[in-house]
Design a protein around this motif. Structure first.
Motif, PDB file in Angstrom:
ATOM      1  N   ILE A 138    -105.409   9.784  79.921  1.00 29.34           N
ATOM      2  CA  ILE A 138    -106.592   9.360  79.301  1.00 29.34           C
ATOM      3  C   ILE A 138    -107.684  10.023  79.995  1.00 29.34           C
TER       4      ILE A 138
ATOM      5  N   GLY B  23    -100.447  12.418  77.319  1.00 26.44           N
ATOM      6  CA  GLY B  23    -100.877  10.982  77.350  1.00 26.44           C
ATOM      7  C   GLY B  23    -101.634  10.570  78.361  1.00 26.44           C
TER       8      GLY B  23
ATOM      9  N   GLU C  42    -106.838  10.046  74.425  1.00 24.41           N
ATOM     10  CA  GLU C  42    -105.634  10.190  74.897  1.00 24.41           C
ATOM     11  C   GLU C  42    -105.038  11.481  74.542  1.00 24.41           C
TER      12      GLU C  42
ATOM     13  N   VAL D  88    -105.232   8.938  84.707  1.00 30.43           N
ATOM     14  CA  VAL D  88    -106.616   8.656  83.842  1.00 30.43           C
ATOM     15  C   VAL D  88    -107.407   9.732  84.612  1.00 30.43           C
TER      16      VAL D  88
ATOM     17  N   THR E 290    -100.537   5.441  82.830  1.00 27.28           N
ATOM     18  CA  THR E 290    -100.670   6.764  82.404  1.00 27.28           C
ATOM     19  C   THR E 290    -101.711   7.351  83.619  1.00 27.28           C
TER      20      THR E 290
END
Length: 304
Positions: free
Chosen positions: A233, A231, A226, A277, A275
């Motif tokens: 990923i 934030g 992360e 990705v 979040t």
């Protein structure tokens, strides 16, 4: 259905049944989010998954198990073992069946195991949204009651629409015992985030690929980091398959199939993680991995 509470009671229940009856769909519906993958192909779930539901003063822990089937590989042996061991040390069993007035061999085996463990058992007749006449359910109830007259309750449900789930939760409450909260507030599964992400990718392969190929695949997360500033990923994943020809099918012409699988998976993973990705996927050949005990263990299918 999760909410912040002062938990004073817990109930651990095993969700069992033959492949493809909707065990993972029921677990997801009760938990309120996807923690177990769902597919219309059998033998989707390979491991035992804990789903956590907080309701009032009670924390329910649901053990979503692989479907009981005839094992044809070392991985299959492991899956059957998980089912049988999941019926030990729980408060009750939820036997999930389809609305068919016939008790098959897998159900008889599970009921025998439940009887041996002296477990309370609730018969959940799933997929009632597919039944045209509700009177048809009476024949299903009669068939199961004849084979096993000791059900604590028989509850028709639809994991897809939510019908009957309140009745089921009310019944589940009867198995709660005084005890501390086992999982913290906000935790919906015992599965690490990486494992849930890997399983979501496997679900999309089950959706996109035909026949045996998806069952011959394993998914390994090789990077899960992360970014501190945003934030976001970064997720690197390796898909293992058993044959070079399967690798070509998974990747597809100009990489189109792998791109489709990855895009669908990333959308669900972003919902789960909350979040953005960045997902990168690779495909490697590992012949006969389903009979390779060391590899199976390395993928988290431990026999403890």
């Amino acid at each position: 259905m999760n909410e912040k509470n002062n938990i004073t009671k817990t109930a651990m229940l095993t969700v069992c049944g033959r492949p493809n009856v909707g065990k993972s769909s029921l677990t997801n519906a009760l938990v309120g989010e996807k923690i177990a993958i769902v597919s219309n192909k059998p033998q989707t779930t390979r491991n035992r998954i804990y789903g956590v539901v907080n309701r009032g003063d009670t924390q329910f822990i649901l053990l979503d198990t692989p479907g009981l089937h005839k094992a044809r590989s070392r991985l299959g042996d492991y899956m059957v073992k998980v089912v049988r061991e999941s019926l030990a040390s729980v408060e009750a069993a939820l036997l999930l069946v389809e609305p068919i007035p016939h008790v098959g061999e897998p159900e008889k085996i599970l009921l025998q195991r439940i009887r041996e463990e002296k477990l309370p058992c609730v018969l959940c007749i799933n997929k009632i949204d597919t039944v045209e006449r509700k009177d048809d359910l009476l024949a299903v109830i009669a068939a199961y009651s004849e084979v096993y007259p000791d059900f604590d309750a028989i509850i028709p449900i639809s994991a897809r629409t939510g019908d009957g789930l309140e009745d089921l939760l009310t019944q589940m409450q009867r198995y709660a015992v005084e005890g501390p909260q086992l999982f913290p507030d906000g935790m919906t599964t015992d599965q690490p985030d990486q494992q849930v992400c890997a399983e979501i990718i496997r679900e999309k392969m089950l959706l996109c690929l035909d026949k045996e190929i998806p069952h011959g695949t394993a998914v390994e997360v090789t990077r899960f980091t992360e970014r501190e500033d945003s934030g976001i990923i970064d997720l690197d994943v390796t898909i293992y398959c058993e044959k070079a020809s399967h690798k070509g099918i998974i990747i597809g012409k100009h990489g189109d199939m792998l791109k489709r699988i990855s895009t669908l998976a990333r959308q669900d993973i972003e919902k789960f993680m909350g979040t953005k990705v960045y997902l990168e996927t690779w495909v490697k050949v590992k012949e006969n991995w389903r009979d390779n005990v060391n590899f199976i263990r390395s993928q988290g299918y431990n026999e403890q």
